[in-house]
Enzyme design. Structure first.
Site, mmCIF file in Angstrom:
data_model
loop_
_atom_site.group_PDB
_atom_site.id
_atom_site.type_symbol
_atom_site.label_atom_id
_atom_site.label_comp_id
_atom_site.label_asym_id
_atom_site.label_seq_id
_atom_site.Cartn_x
_atom_site.Cartn_y
_atom_site.Cartn_z
ATOM 1 N N LYS A 56 -9.544 1.857 -2.305
ATOM 2 C CA LYS A 56 -9.790 1.296 -0.969
ATOM 3 C C LYS A 56 -11.153 1.715 -0.418
ATOM 4 O O LYS A 56 -11.492 2.918 -0.415
ATOM 5 C CB LYS A 56 -8.667 1.750 -0.021
ATOM 6 C CG LYS A 56 -8.683 1.127 1.362
ATOM 7 C CD LYS A 56 -7.434 1.564 2.130
ATOM 8 C CE LYS A 56 -7.349 0.966 3.523
ATOM 9 N NZ LYS A 56 -6.101 1.403 4.218
ATOM 10 N N GLU A 90 0.862 -1.199 0.000
ATOM 11 C CA GLU A 90 0.000 0.000 0.000
ATOM 12 C C GLU A 90 0.900 1.252 0.000
ATOM 13 O O GLU A 90 1.946 1.260 0.657
ATOM 14 C CB GLU A 90 -0.834 -0.032 1.288
ATOM 15 C CG GLU A 90 -1.741 1.162 1.523
ATOM 16 C CD GLU A 90 -2.476 1.093 2.878
ATOM 17 O OE1 GLU A 90 -1.944 0.452 3.824
ATOM 18 O OE2 GLU A 90 -3.572 1.659 2.979
ATOM 19 N N CYS A 121 -5.080 -3.288 2.807
ATOM 20 C CA CYS A 121 -4.845 -3.178 4.253
ATOM 21 C C CYS A 121 -6.069 -3.450 5.121
ATOM 22 O O CYS A 121 -6.448 -4.584 5.325
ATOM 23 C CB CYS A 121 -4.200 -1.838 4.585
ATOM 24 S SG CYS A 121 -3.422 -1.896 6.220
HETATM 25 N N1 CDT Z 1 -3.335 1.178 6.401
HETATM 26 C C1 CDT Z 1 -4.287 0.599 7.165
HETATM 27 O O1 CDT Z 1 -5.407 0.393 6.728
HETATM 28 N N2 CDT Z 1 -3.933 0.297 8.426
HETATM 29 C C2 CDT Z 1 -4.877 -0.212 9.381
HETATM 30 C C3 CDT Z 1 -4.531 0.321 10.718
HETATM 31 C C4 CDT Z 1 -5.710 0.775 11.391
HETATM 32 S S1 CDT Z 1 -5.347 1.483 12.977
HETATM 33 C C5 CDT Z 1 -6.035 3.021 12.849
HETATM 34 C C6 CDT Z 1 -4.902 -1.730 9.452
HETATM 35 O O2 CDT Z 1 -5.991 -2.299 9.530
HETATM 36 O O3 CDT Z 1 -3.858 -2.361 9.476
#
Ligand code: CDT
Length: 318
Positions: free
Chosen positions: A125, A48, A170
């Site tokens: 996303k 990402e 993600c």
């Molecule tokens: N980049 C991303 O989506 N990271 C999220 C972290 C969320 S914490 C606010 C994840 O689910 O890994």
């Protein structure tokens, strides 16, 4: 059953610092792509927001300081070389980046590029974590809700490179609907780029759960939908902010077939047999035979959890 081997690589990246140039990130991606191709990969999955630091951790006013992190065209002058190298090596790739459209829309985007260097798929996303307001007392920000709109093109799979390939990004992996909607399109491979801070700003989560939940979501998503999952981390300490690694390739059995060992640039590779997914689709998760969508109505009717259906006047056991 006849084997259907597919060379599948994941290219984890170590930190990309705020001062690092696009050119240096692209040079690292080219080196990773070249290694993946030399190991027999037909597809290499990149993280990402692979071209820049994970900028949603910073509060930035609107303007050039923010816009600097977005791509206005893809390929652009600095990324075109990735497409050319992919074509020369005969390898496809997925790439995550911040997209700024001509209409001024901003998305957290991932593209699927085939072995001829053509963009064949785009995913914006959908599950955006974090917050939109400034939290000055937090150790860092997670401003995806400020810097991106919710993706407007749905979860889609594409027939490409003799496989059916779906994409997500993600936080999407934590929502089972993501993998199910792709599974219902007969996706055989789901690619995922991720950047997961090792500290959860929302609550004091026990640290060991961060990696456990990451792997749990990927393994269950793969198994319950009979597909391969290829997940690429941006890992390590970006300007002092730590992100977990744990790049993996997961089989439709739910087993981890390859996992990164570092928090740096690293390629992992599996000669993935897509026929394993066919076996699970036929014998375990034969959706057509066993799913009961007439009983899944709440999934579309409700966003948040509501009252138990059994509490309704007609809902008790008779
Ligand atoms: N980049 C991303 O989506 N990271 C999220 C972290 C969320 S914490 C606010 C994840 O689910 O890994």
């Amino acid at each position: 059953m006849i084997r259907r081997p597919f060379g599948l690589a994941v290219a984890q990246m170590g930190p990309v610092h705020r001062a690092d140039s696009r050119a240096s990130a692209v040079a690292r991606l080219l080196a990773l792509m070249t290694e993946a191709a030399s190991r027999g990969a037909r597809l290499v999955v990149f993280p990402e927001l692979a071209l820049t630091t994970f900028f949603p951790r910073y509060w930035l006013e609107d303007g050039e300081a923010l816009d600097h992190f977005y791509e206005r065209e893809m390929p652009g002058p600095e990324t075109r070389v990735l497409f050319e190298r992919a074509r020369d090596l005969g390898i496809g790739f997925t790439l995550g980046f911040a997209e700024l459209t001509p209409r001024g829309e901003r998305f957290n985007t991932q593209i699927l590029v085939d072995a001829q260097g053509r963009i064949v798929g785009r995913y914006r996303k959908i599950h955006l974590p974090g917050h939109a307001d400034h939290k000055p007392t937090a150790p860092f920000q997670h401003l995806e809700k400020r810097y991106f709109q919710v993706g407007n093109e749905g979860f889609r799979a594409w027939s490409a490179m003799d496989a059916r390939i779906g994409m997500c990004i993600c936080n999407d992996r934590r929502w089972p609907e993501t993998f199910r909607v792709l599974g219902l399109q007969s996706a055989e491979i789901v690619t995922l780029g991720f950047s997961t801070p090792s500290v959860n700003i929302h609550w004091s989560e026990p640290p060991h759960l961060r990696m456990f939940h990451h792997l749990l979501t990927l393994q269950s998503g793969a198994y319950q939908n009979a597909l391969w999952v290829a997940a690429a981390a941006k890992a390590g300490l970006e300007d002092g902010f730590h992100m977990i690694g744990g790049s993996v390739i997961v089989s439709p059995s739910g087993e981890i077939m390859a996992q990164s060992q570092s928090e740096d640039d690293e390629v992992i590779f599996v000669n993935a047999d897509l026929a394993v997914g066919d076996r699970f689709r036929q014998n375990v998760f034969n959706f057509a035979a066993h799913r009961r969508p007439e009983h899944y109505g709440l999934i579309l009717e409700r966003t948040g959890a509501g009252a138990p259906l059994g509490d309704a006047p007609s809902g008790g056991a008779s």
